[in-house]
Design an enzyme around this catalytic site. Structure first.
Site, PDB file in Angstrom:
ATOM      1  N   HIS B  38      10.527  26.267 -24.621  1.00 32.45           N
ATOM      2  CA  HIS B  38       9.683  25.962 -25.780  1.00 32.45           C
ATOM      3  C   HIS B  38       9.240  27.234 -26.518  1.00 32.45           C
ATOM      4  O   HIS B  38       8.743  27.154 -27.636  1.00 32.45           O
ATOM      5  CB  HIS B  38       8.467  25.116 -25.356  1.00 32.45           C
ATOM      6  CG  HIS B  38       7.405  25.888 -24.638  1.00 32.45           C
ATOM      7  ND1 HIS B  38       7.364  26.041 -23.272  1.00 32.45           N
ATOM      8  CD2 HIS B  38       6.318  26.552 -25.112  1.00 32.45           C
ATOM      9  CE1 HIS B  38       6.306  26.751 -22.931  1.00 32.45           C
ATOM     10  NE2 HIS B  38       5.652  27.069 -24.033  1.00 32.45           N
ATOM     11  N   ASP B  92      12.279  23.305 -18.875  1.00 36.68           N
ATOM     12  CA  ASP B  92      11.709  24.262 -19.852  1.00 36.68           C
ATOM     13  C   ASP B  92      12.156  25.687 -19.479  1.00 36.68           C
ATOM     14  O   ASP B  92      11.403  26.481 -18.931  1.00 36.68           O
ATOM     15  CB  ASP B  92      10.184  24.145 -19.834  1.00 36.68           C
ATOM     16  CG  ASP B  92       9.544  24.931 -20.975  1.00 36.68           C
ATOM     17  OD1 ASP B  92      10.304  25.407 -21.847  1.00 36.68           O
ATOM     18  OD2 ASP B  92       8.314  25.081 -20.967  1.00 36.68           O
ATOM     19  N   SER B 194       3.350  31.750 -22.206  1.00 35.88           N
ATOM     20  CA  SER B 194       4.546  30.940 -21.903  1.00 35.88           C
ATOM     21  C   SER B 194       5.793  31.784 -21.772  1.00 35.88           C
ATOM     22  O   SER B 194       5.986  32.747 -22.545  1.00 35.88           O
ATOM     23  CB  SER B 194       4.756  29.906 -23.014  1.00 35.88           C
ATOM     24  OG  SER B 194       3.752  28.942 -22.962  1.00 35.88           O
TER      25      SER B 194
END
EC number: 3.4.21.42
Lengths: 422, 251
Positions: B38, B92, B194
């Site tokens: 992402h 992910d 992230s």
């Protein structure tokens, strides 16, 4: 001018000759004729050895006759009181009187005529080597069949010169061998071999029979060899007196066989061959010669192979072998080429590592690659040792020619993370 | 990072800074960066740096800028239009291939990949490290890198966290075996972290050495428990992808 005939009269003839007179007549008839001199009257004061008055006949500076006194004809049919034959075409007649001619001697009357000379028989020395032919006023020489008359027009010889031998092996013999060789000849032979060979002559003793030398050791008939800066002979005699094998250092040879007027020997025969010029055998620890021989000679071709780790470099090209030919000058072709150690050159750099500067880069040299520690390590545990191999490459035992890889070290922080105590 | 401390890049030399959107990544070798799908979704040319503790211009100027060759998102990652409403973060994970090799040194080093043995299965209580320039308790983002130590916990703990996102219902969230739950009260990763590595010590080695057990993926609420992509499940894909894309470059 030469004349065919003539008259000579003493001074005042037929009156008494005067006192103290010296008179000279030079008589000359054409070449090839002699002189017939005859007296029809001779009345000169007589003295011992004709010391007072005389008639001298001189030929070639030599007094042939000296006359004095009175002569009468010995034949009622001939007026000639004295006559001479000279085989020469010149004469000198000298009349000499002293201080008194009281008795009134009348002198002399003489005549000369040119007469033919037989050159073939009138002289001790024969004028021709073979056949002599007289004619009026001269002579000529002639020769037997297969002989020719030399330029001196006196000597006959055979036409035996001019042969040029170019074959690598051959046999040469004197004319008519083993029958008697011709006299009065000069035979010239040539051996002309190609470059790269040296002449070797072989003569067996029994193949040589040439008129022996005289008491002073001079060979009237002779065999002579002439090479570059070398002469062998002259040889003569029954049985070859020289070495049975003559090794020249030349590819050319001139052979001269000279004969005189005499001698009836059988001659000679020889063999020759071209000995190829040797090339040196060059021993090298770094190369192998094929084929291997104890001796290498002209036109031999060898393949020279470099041993492992050595190569021959031509320009920028390296190879493991080359060919060399023994040349006509005794030198090897490609002699400038030699096996030299393979040079692996400067080792290639690697990413994230380095190679130490090598002391040498030739066959057998060793280098070490290292990685930039502690951030990189070498992928191969054995390390980065490479040696210069025979094929000119840097070779690792594990990787071969492949370069080592420096791999990043993973997961190791330079400074550990410290949790601050609250 | 919640519950963390200011640290230096030397402690997390594998940390990659993604400029926009702010995120992290883990350098796994000279040519590849591992990150969350992402982070690079919709961004085929992310701007990245390594080797800098501080995100000041002058520091970044001295850091190594990483140039993207290609971005490869895991094929199992599902694209969604409304990013804020996403509830499925399965798979992910993404790889960014670099044009040029990264030069390693005291501030730049890759993190190890997990091996296939069970020793590399994260267990509850295993203490790991996270780092990033993301949101903290006080700031939306930070200039100096921060790190934290936190334990692996059960996925159940993550499921029990109360949902804060008004656009998503708690039961909508997808939990799979491709996820690791880690954290403890007050220690967590958050927005902007992230893609960064959740690093666990390599088992059975003496010196400190870490492998990337997880990638910062998502969480219901910062400062509680966070979900990390379980990298061990993707080692085959990672190796295969790198191998398939390691051929000679086309200029």
């Amino acid at each position: 001018e030469p004349t065919m005939y003539g008259e000579i009269l003493s001074p005042n003839y037929p009156q008494a000759y005067p006192n103290e007179v010296v008179k000279t007549w030079d008589i000359e008839v054409p070449e090839g004729f002699g002189i017939h001199l005859y007296f029809t009257h001779l009345d000169v004061e007589l003295s011992e050895n004709c010391a007072y008055d005389s008639v001298q006949i001189i030929s070639g500076g030599i007094e042939e006759e000296r006359l004095c006194g009175q002569r009468t004809s010995k034949s009622p049919n001939s007026p000639i009181v004295e006559e001479f034959q000279f085989p020469y075409n010149r004469l000198q007649v000298v009349f000499t009187s002293d201080f008194s001619n009281e008795e009134r001697f009348t002198g002399f009357a003489a005549y000369y005529t040119a007469v033919d000379v037989n050159e073939c028989t009138d002289f001790t020395d024969v004028p021709c080597s073979h056949f002599c032919n007289n004619f009026i006023g001269g002579y000529f020489c002639s020769c037997p069949p297969e002989y020719f008359l030399h330029d001196d027009m006196r000597n006959c010889g055979v036409n035996c010169s001019g042969d040029v031998f170019t074959a690598l092996i051959g046999e040469i013999a004197s004319p008519n061998y083993p029958n008697p060789y011709p006299e009065n000849s000069r035979c010239e032979y040539q051996i002309r071999l190609q470059e790269g060979f040296r002449l070797v002559l072989t003569i067996r003793r029994e193949d040589f029979d040439v008129e022996p030398a005289d008491s002073e050791g001079n060979c009237h008939d002779s065999l002579t060899f002439a090479a570059k800066n070398q002469q062998f002979g002259p040889y003569c005699g029954n049985g070859f007196p020289g070495p049975l094998t003559i090794k020249t250092q030349s590819k050319t040879l001139d052979i001269v066989f000279q004969t005189d007027l005499t001698g009836q020997n059988k001659g000679w025969k020889l063999r020759y061959h071209g000995d190829p010029i040797p090339c040196p055998k060059e021993i090298s620890a770094n190369s192998i010669w094929e084929p291997e021989k104890a001796k290498y000679v002209f036109r031999d071709v060898v393949k020279i192979t470099c041993v492992d780790g050595f190569e021959v470099v031509e320009g920028n090209v390296g190879s493991t072998s080359f060919y060399s030919t023994c040349q006509s000058n005794g030198q090897w072709s490609n002699s400038r080429l030699e096996c030299q150690p393979v040079d692996c050159g400067v080792p290639e750099p690697i990413e994230n590592g380095k190679v130490e500067d090598p002391e040498d880069t030739i066959f057998g040299s060793v280098i070490h690659y290292t990685c930039e520690e502690p951030y990189y390590y070498m992928e191969q545990e054995e390390g980065g040792e490479y040696h210069c191999a025979a094929n000119g490459s840097w070779v690792n035992d594990q990787l071969g020619v492949e370069l080592p890889k420096c791999i990043p070290v993973c997961g190791v922080p330079t400074e550990p993370f410290r949790v601050q105590q609250r | 990072i919640f519950g963390g401390y200011a640290t230096k890049i030397q402690s997390f030399p594998w940390q990659v800074y993604f400029e926009s959107p702010r995120g992290g990544g883990a350098l796994i070798n000279e040519y590849w960066v591992l990150t969350a799908a992402h982070v690079v979704e919709g961004n085929s040319d992310p701007v990245m740096y390594v080797g800098s503790t501080l995100l000041k211009i002058e520091q970044l100027r001295n850091a190594q800028r990483l140039i993207t060759e290609r971005v490869i998102i895991h094929p199992g990652w599902k694209q969604e239009d409304d990013l804020n409403a996403r509830t499925n973060f399965d798979n992910d994970i993404a790889l960014v291939q670099l044009k040029d090799p990264v030069k390693m040194g005291p501030t730049v080093a890759p993190i190890c990949l997990p091996e296939t043995s069970s020793d590399y299965n994260p267990s509850e209580g295993d203490l790991g490290l996270i780092s990033g320039w993301g949101r903290t308790e006080k700031r939306t983002n930070v200039i100096q890198l921060r790190g934290a130590k936190l334990p692996v916990t059960s996925l159940e703990k993550c499921k029990q966290v109360k949902e804060e996102n008004p656009k998503a219902r708690s039961n909508d969230y997808v939990f799979t075996d491709n996820m690791i739950c880690a954290g403890e009260k007050g220690v967590d990763s958050c927005e902007g972290d992230s893609g960064g590595a959740f690093a666990l010590p390599v088992p059975n080695v003496k010196d400190p050495k870490f492998y990337v057990a997880g990638l910062v993926s998502w969480g219901k609420k910062c400062g509680t428990y966070g979900i990390y992509t379980k990298v061990k499940n993707y080692v085959d894909w990672i190796l295969k992808t790198m191998q398939e894309n390691s051929g000679p470059k086309k200029d």
